[in-house]
Write a protein that holds these residues in place. Structure first.
Motif, short mmCIF file in Angstrom:
data_model
loop_
_atom_site.label_atom_id
_atom_site.label_comp_id
_atom_site.label_asym_id
_atom_site.label_seq_id
_atom_site.Cartn_x
_atom_site.Cartn_y
_atom_site.Cartn_z
N LYS A 149 63.95 22.69 73.31
CA LYS A 149 63.78 22.64 71.86
C LYS A 149 64.50 23.81 71.22
O LYS A 149 64.48 24.91 71.74
CB LYS A 149 62.29 22.73 71.49
CG LYS A 149 61.47 21.56 71.97
CD LYS A 149 60.02 21.69 71.52
CE LYS A 149 59.82 21.49 70.07
NZ LYS A 149 59.95 20.18 69.53
N ARG A 150 65.08 23.57 70.08
CA ARG A 150 65.69 24.65 69.32
C ARG A 150 64.66 25.32 68.41
O ARG A 150 64.80 26.47 68.06
CB ARG A 150 66.86 24.11 68.49
CG ARG A 150 68.00 23.62 69.35
CD ARG A 150 69.25 23.41 68.51
NE ARG A 150 70.31 22.81 69.28
CZ ARG A 150 71.10 23.47 70.11
NH1 ARG A 150 70.91 24.75 70.30
NH2 ARG A 150 72.05 22.86 70.76
N LYS A 151 63.64 24.57 68.03
CA LYS A 151 62.59 25.10 67.16
C LYS A 151 61.28 25.11 67.92
O LYS A 151 61.06 24.27 68.78
CB LYS A 151 62.46 24.25 65.90
CG LYS A 151 63.70 24.26 65.03
CD LYS A 151 63.51 23.45 63.79
CE LYS A 151 64.78 23.50 62.95
NZ LYS A 151 64.66 22.80 61.70
N ASP A 152 60.42 26.04 67.56
CA ASP A 152 59.13 26.15 68.25
C ASP A 152 58.15 25.07 67.83
O ASP A 152 57.23 24.74 68.56
CB ASP A 152 58.51 27.52 68.00
CG ASP A 152 59.22 28.60 68.79
OD1 ASP A 152 59.87 28.28 69.79
OD2 ASP A 152 59.12 29.77 68.39
N LYS A 153 58.31 24.54 66.65
CA LYS A 153 57.37 23.55 66.10
C LYS A 153 57.37 22.27 66.94
O LYS A 153 58.42 21.70 67.22
CB LYS A 153 57.75 23.23 64.65
CG LYS A 153 56.87 22.21 63.99
CD LYS A 153 55.68 22.87 63.34
CE LYS A 153 54.92 21.86 62.51
NZ LYS A 153 53.65 21.51 63.10
N LEU A 154 56.19 21.86 67.33
CA LEU A 154 56.03 20.59 68.04
C LEU A 154 55.92 19.46 67.03
O LEU A 154 55.35 19.63 65.94
CB LEU A 154 54.74 20.61 68.87
CG LEU A 154 54.74 21.48 70.12
CD1 LEU A 154 53.32 21.68 70.62
CD2 LEU A 154 55.61 20.85 71.19
N SER A 155 56.43 18.30 67.40
CA SER A 155 56.23 17.12 66.56
C SER A 155 54.77 16.68 66.70
O SER A 155 54.07 17.07 67.65
CB SER A 155 57.16 15.99 67.00
OG SER A 155 56.75 15.48 68.25
N ASP A 156 54.31 15.86 65.78
CA ASP A 156 52.94 15.34 65.86
C ASP A 156 52.74 14.57 67.16
O ASP A 156 51.69 14.68 67.81
CB ASP A 156 52.62 14.45 64.66
CG ASP A 156 52.50 15.24 63.36
OD1 ASP A 156 52.34 16.48 63.41
OD2 ASP A 156 52.55 14.61 62.29
#
Length: 151
Positions: A113-120
């Motif tokens: 992942k490039r971003k730390d935020k997980l998808s729902d």
């Protein structure tokens, strides 16, 4: 109904292991194990994957286990607040895991992942895996990693 797990770390002398480290088998596949194998085939990814595997080794052989890394939020922190699901990070690789009082670490997902935020959907999957583990605690089938994918 139990949960199927694959050993992610073994020792020739199991008495030296402080923590047991497993990956989750879903529909006959262990996403974490398979992703590590995939990354090992790509020279550019081999070092990052090796770094995460080294962290797993440190967890397995140290009495403090996952707490070795939870003090450094850049390396490891709770990925979904209040759930006890953590994330180990090396560059763009994210290894999600949880652990219990019986010195068992369950690695549930390995993502690039490039971003730390997980998808729902990713959050829901991780929470569902942990809930399933909690429902079936001590009723799981352990597959030795040497036997995984053989049959």
């Amino acid at each position: 109904m139990g949960m199927d797990l694959v050993e992610l770390w073994q020792s020739k002398d199991p008495r030296k292991l402080c923590w047991k480290v497993y990956g989750v088998l879903e529909d006959g596949c262990c996403q974490v194990y398979d992703k590590f194998l995939e990354l090992a085939q790509i020279e550019a990814d081999r070092k990052r994957a090796g770094n995460l595997l080294q962290k797993i080794q440190h967890i397995a052989f140290n009495e403090d286990g996952p707490n070795l890394y939870t003090k450094d939020s850049k390396v490891c922190h709770e990925a979904i607040a209040g759930t006890g699901i953590y994330r180990l990070r090396k560059d763009q690789l994210r290894l999600y895991f949880f652990y219990d009082r019986d010195h068992v670490v369950i690695c549930s997902l390995l993502l690039e992942k490039r971003k730390d935020k997980l998808s729902d959907a990713e959050e829901d999957r991780l929470i569902k895996i942990k809930q399933n583990y909690e429902r079936t605690t001590h009723r799981f089938n352990i597959v030795k990693n040497k036997d995984y994918r053989r049959g």
